[in-house]
Design a protein around this motif. Structure first.
Motif: not given
Length: 112
Positions: A1-4, A32-33, A99-100, A104-105
């Motif tokens: 999870a991409y939190e912030k 891989v961020v 992640a790609s 986009i997160r």
């Protein structure tokens, strides 16, 4: 999870973006961020997303990590045929983190 997004820092040469990433699975892994740039105010035709930085990180099950990605400002430029040089346009650049390119997160903006 991409939190912030923890922070955006900018100096004369670089933009640094720090994000918080959490492994929500029960297994250790790697992520891989990736950081993409988009140029909504560009006066010339530009790609909708350009990969500008990435970092592979090991991350244990349940662990949260802060990841800092650095983008040299000169890499946000384009080749100007008329001037025969790379040009960095002033204006807003959208920074897209995920992640790609299709996953986009997080999003943020910087003003050049």
């Amino acid at each position: 999870a991409y939190e912030k997004i923890e922070s955006f820092k900018q100096d004369k040469k670089n933009i640094r973006v720090t994000v918080s990433v959490k492994n929500t699975s029960g297994r250790d892994g790697e992520e891989v961020v990736q950081l993409y740039a988009s140029y909504p105010e560009s006066k010339v035709e530009r790609p909708s997303k350009q990969l500008r930085a990435f970092k592979r990180i090991p991350i244990k099950a349940g662990e949260s990590r802060e990841v800092t990605l650095t983008v040299p400002k000169e890499e946000l430029g384009y080749w100007n045929e008329e001037k025969q040089m790379f040009v960095v346009e002033p204006g807003t650049v959208k920074l897209l983190i995920g992640a790609s390119s299709e996953d986009i997160r997080l999003e943020g903006k910087v003003k050049l």
